[in-house]
Design an enzyme around this catalytic site. Structure first.
Site, mmCIF file in Angstrom:
data_model
loop_
_atom_site.group_PDB
_atom_site.id
_atom_site.type_symbol
_atom_site.label_atom_id
_atom_site.label_comp_id
_atom_site.label_asym_id
_atom_site.label_seq_id
_atom_site.Cartn_x
_atom_site.Cartn_y
_atom_site.Cartn_z
ATOM 1 N N SER A 8 0.846 -1.193 0.000
ATOM 2 C CA SER A 8 0.000 0.000 0.000
ATOM 3 C C SER A 8 0.880 1.241 0.000
ATOM 4 O O SER A 8 1.637 1.475 0.946
ATOM 5 C CB SER A 8 -0.890 0.020 1.248
ATOM 6 O OG SER A 8 -1.398 1.325 1.430
ATOM 7 N N HIS A 33 -1.479 -1.554 -4.139
ATOM 8 C CA HIS A 33 -2.697 -1.067 -3.481
ATOM 9 C C HIS A 33 -2.633 0.460 -3.358
ATOM 10 O O HIS A 33 -1.682 1.015 -2.810
ATOM 11 C CB HIS A 33 -2.794 -1.708 -2.095
ATOM 12 C CG HIS A 33 -4.061 -1.425 -1.365
ATOM 13 N ND1 HIS A 33 -5.237 -2.112 -1.598
ATOM 14 C CD2 HIS A 33 -4.350 -0.520 -0.403
ATOM 15 C CE1 HIS A 33 -6.185 -1.647 -0.799
ATOM 16 N NE2 HIS A 33 -5.678 -0.676 -0.060
ATOM 17 N N ASP A 35 -4.628 3.816 -2.084
ATOM 18 C CA ASP A 35 -5.689 4.286 -1.196
ATOM 19 C C ASP A 35 -6.158 5.674 -1.601
ATOM 20 O O ASP A 35 -5.386 6.640 -1.554
ATOM 21 C CB ASP A 35 -5.165 4.321 0.246
ATOM 22 C CG ASP A 35 -5.006 2.927 0.817
ATOM 23 O OD1 ASP A 35 -5.987 2.168 0.778
ATOM 24 O OD2 ASP A 35 -3.894 2.599 1.278
ATOM 25 N N MET A 37 -8.619 8.657 -0.663
ATOM 26 C CA MET A 37 -9.408 9.176 0.471
ATOM 27 C C MET A 37 -9.837 10.613 0.194
ATOM 28 O O MET A 37 -9.036 11.402 -0.337
ATOM 29 C CB MET A 37 -8.561 9.172 1.743
ATOM 30 C CG MET A 37 -7.953 7.829 2.083
ATOM 31 S SD MET A 37 -7.106 7.905 3.680
ATOM 32 C CE MET A 37 -6.317 6.296 3.711
ATOM 33 N N HIS A 66 -8.500 1.372 -3.910
ATOM 34 C CA HIS A 66 -9.410 1.244 -2.763
ATOM 35 C C HIS A 66 -10.036 2.619 -2.531
ATOM 36 O O HIS A 66 -9.373 3.523 -2.029
ATOM 37 C CB HIS A 66 -8.571 0.753 -1.572
ATOM 38 C CG HIS A 66 -9.279 0.733 -0.263
ATOM 39 N ND1 HIS A 66 -8.610 0.559 0.936
ATOM 40 C CD2 HIS A 66 -10.592 0.842 0.055
ATOM 41 C CE1 HIS A 66 -9.476 0.588 1.935
ATOM 42 N NE2 HIS A 66 -10.690 0.758 1.429
ATOM 43 N N MET A 68 -12.025 5.152 -0.706
ATOM 44 C CA MET A 68 -12.611 5.533 0.591
ATOM 45 C C MET A 68 -13.199 6.920 0.401
ATOM 46 O O MET A 68 -12.674 7.924 0.921
ATOM 47 C CB MET A 68 -11.516 5.513 1.675
ATOM 48 C CG MET A 68 -11.122 4.108 2.076
ATOM 49 S SD MET A 68 -9.541 4.035 2.944
ATOM 50 C CE MET A 68 -8.439 3.960 1.535
ATOM 51 N N MET A 137 -11.438 -4.778 6.066
ATOM 52 C CA MET A 137 -10.612 -3.776 6.759
ATOM 53 C C MET A 137 -10.329 -4.288 8.165
ATOM 54 O O MET A 137 -11.257 -4.554 8.938
ATOM 55 C CB MET A 137 -11.344 -2.432 6.860
ATOM 56 C CG MET A 137 -11.440 -1.618 5.580
ATOM 57 S SD MET A 137 -9.893 -1.324 4.707
ATOM 58 C CE MET A 137 -8.885 -0.537 5.959
ATOM 59 N N ASP A 175 -6.678 -5.658 4.891
ATOM 60 C CA ASP A 175 -6.013 -4.354 4.816
ATOM 61 C C ASP A 175 -5.993 -3.705 6.195
ATOM 62 O O ASP A 175 -7.051 -3.385 6.752
ATOM 63 C CB ASP A 175 -6.806 -3.486 3.823
ATOM 64 C CG ASP A 175 -6.180 -2.120 3.576
ATOM 65 O OD1 ASP A 175 -5.093 -1.837 4.104
ATOM 66 O OD2 ASP A 175 -6.806 -1.337 2.833
#
Ligand code: DX5
Ligand code: ZN
Length: 225
Positions: A8, A33, A35, A37, A66, A68, A137, A175
């Protein structure tokens, strides 16, 4: 079951992102990965499509995005367009989850669904046949370097059972807090896609951190067999 490491980039040095990511891949990472956000769904902000576009040009492995974020439907076409391979959305963020998973697939990406620690696996029974992966998660999302929540192991094991009962083939990803201490129990519970940020990028040599974590994960598979 093939164990894969998905480094990640949240804990990477963003001033040298391509090089850090490549070192993690050289150490055995086979999925990257990413992230995303938005400061609303989670209390932190990271990156958007431009960074994915540039990563795509230099990284050969699948990009596992991913999301979020609130209203993921709005951004899915753009992430697909800039080169995301897998796109996962939170069950908690999607009122029309079935529609959103179909939207991801319609843009040529592998759809995944994510569960926060407080969300039961049973909330996914009606969509398990639509997903390429379920992401459990094992910390509350938003930050790297948090402590693994042990109940996540029960959720992973429950997903393994549900998958077998229904003869499905989605993959199980985990994760948050995956490190040399926790990885053995995680693999024994049945997770096969291991996201790790701090354990790979947080300290020391990225390549050897990735290699050691993957080695520990593979050793746990042998212990399980
Ligand atoms: C947290 C992110 C994770 C994060 C995991 O919200 O979804 O991908 O990078 O970090 P570690 O491995 O440091 O717990
Ligand atoms: Zn993540």
């Amino acid at each position: 079951m093939k164990i894969e490491l998905a480094p990640s980039i949240l804990s990477a040095n963003f001033a040298q992102l391509g090089s850090d990511a490549q070192q993690a891949i050289d150490g055995g990472g086979t999925v990257l990965h990413v992230d995303i956000m938005d400061g609303h769904f989670v209390p932190n902000i990271t990156i958007g499509p431009p960074v994915v576009r540039w990563l795509r040009k230099v990284i050969q492995v699948p990009l596992d995005c991913h999301l979020m974020i609130e209203n993921p439907d709005f951004f899915i076409p753009e992430f697909a367009d800039v080169g995301a391979d897998w796109i996962s959305v939170h069950q908690e963020a999607c009122i029309h989850l079935d529609r959103t998973l179909h939207l991801i697939a319609s843009h040529g990406c592998k759809p995944g669904v994510v569960l926060n620690p407080a969300t039961p696996v049973e909330t996914l029974t009606e969509v398990l046949d639509l997903v390429h992966h379920v992401l459990v998660m094992s910390v509350n999302p938003g930050f790297g370097g948090q402590k693994f929540i042990p109940n996540s192991l029960n959720k992973i094991a429950a997903l393994v059972r549900m998958r077998a009962e229904r003869k499905l083939d989605f993959r199980i990803e985990v994760d948050g807090g995956v490190d040399l201490e926790t990885v053995s129990d995680i693999v024994k519970a049945g997770a096969e896609l291991l996201v790790a940020g701090n354990a790979v990028f947080g300290h020391g040599d990225i390549r050897s951190n990735a290699a050691k974590l993957l080695e520990a994960a593979r050793a746990a598979t042998l212990a399980r067999a």
